[in-house]
Design a protein around this motif. Structure first.
Motif: not given
Length: 282
Positions: A130-138, A146-150, A163-174
């Motif tokens: 997965v990829v974690l990213k804030p909704v305000v970012s560049a 992170f891999h599922r092993s982590e 805790a700091e901002a709204e967040l997006m969770v997406q699959p990592y695109l290989t």
């Protein structure tokens, strides 16, 4: 001054990819100068048109930036317009485009101050990484893979970010590792050129190192045009970033309508195309 090309203090003369716009505007007989967006000495009434280009600290000070845009938009013609800048600097705009029929990378939206159980997300979605990213970012700021092993470290990171901002969770695109991301550039609604870019995450494997021109893929170009149509208003400039998902389908990644690199130096005719689009606003 005819045209203020808006940048930030870290790039007072623009970056190498986009600086050709100055000479292209000069060649059209226009007085064009780089101007720093938050320079207190700048009187924006002196510019007939102001064009946002390399304001690359705007995501660090979003509220100040959009407030500035709202003010300057009343003093001169600002492109893209203030309402577009406010909308486009928060990635919730992607939810709106998806609701309008644009295929977008599957995303779990985590409200600020909330959380989700990542193990459940991975299990239900069938994602390995997965990829974690804030909704305000560049520039991949505070963006993590992170891999599922982590899982333990990933959950801790998610909780901290949310805790700091709204967040997006997406699959990592290989496919990023081999195909990269494809950027379709438009000036005044007309397609200009296409650029293939390496992955934004610095630690991602990559088959090439630098952005380069490529021949547009008809299916991807149609998607990019659909994205612009879904915006519902004309844009002076836009970059539509697309990528291939893990099922082999082309999906929107970002619509960059605030301060994207337009890679003008990669296409000798692109600076003139943009300059002509700007000249039409005068």
């Amino acid at each position: 001054m005819d045209v203020a090309i808006v940048t930030y203090a870290g790039l007072p003369q623009l970056d190498a990819y986009d600086s050709p716009i100055l000479s292209a505007l000069t060649a059209l007989g226009l007085d064009a100068r780089p101007c720093i967006w938050d320079d207190p000495a700048m009187d924006w009434r002196t510019a007939k048109v102001a064009v946002i280009r390399t304001t690359w600290d705007s995501h660090l000070r979003r509220e100040a930036f959009v407030a500035w845009a709202s003010k300057v938009g009343k003093l001169t013609r600002l492109y893209n317009p203030p309402e577009v800048l406010r909308w486009n600097t928060h990635k919730a705009y992607l939810r709106e485009l998806e609701a309008r029929g644009i295929p977008f990378t599957p995303t779990v939206w985590v409200p600020q101050g909330s959380t989700v159980a990542l193990d459940a997300v991975l299990r239900e979605r069938g994602w390995d990484t997965v990829v974690l990213k804030p909704v305000v970012s560049a520039g991949a700021l505070k963006t993590y893979r992170f891999h599922r092993s982590e899982l333990e470290a990933a959950q801790a990171c998610l909780d901290t970010l949310a805790a700091e901002a709204e967040l997006m969770v997406q699959p990592y695109l290989t496919a990023f590792e081999t195909e990269g991301e494809r950027a379709y550039l438009f000036f005044d609604g007309a397609f200009s050129h296409a650029v293939r870019r390496p992955p934004g995450l610095k630690d991602s494997p990559r088959s090439f190192q630098a952005p380069h021109l490529f021949e547009p893929v008809p299916e991807e170009l149609r998607l990019a045009e659909d994205v612009l149509a879904a915006v519902g208003q004309p844009l002076l400039y836009a970059r539509v970033d697309v990528a291939t998902d893990n099922e082999g389908r082309t999906r929107l990644q970002e619509l960059e309508a605030t301060e994207p690199s337009l890679f003008l130096s990669l296409d000798p005719a692109a600076p003139t195309r943009l300059a002509q689009a700007i000249a039409r606003k005068l």
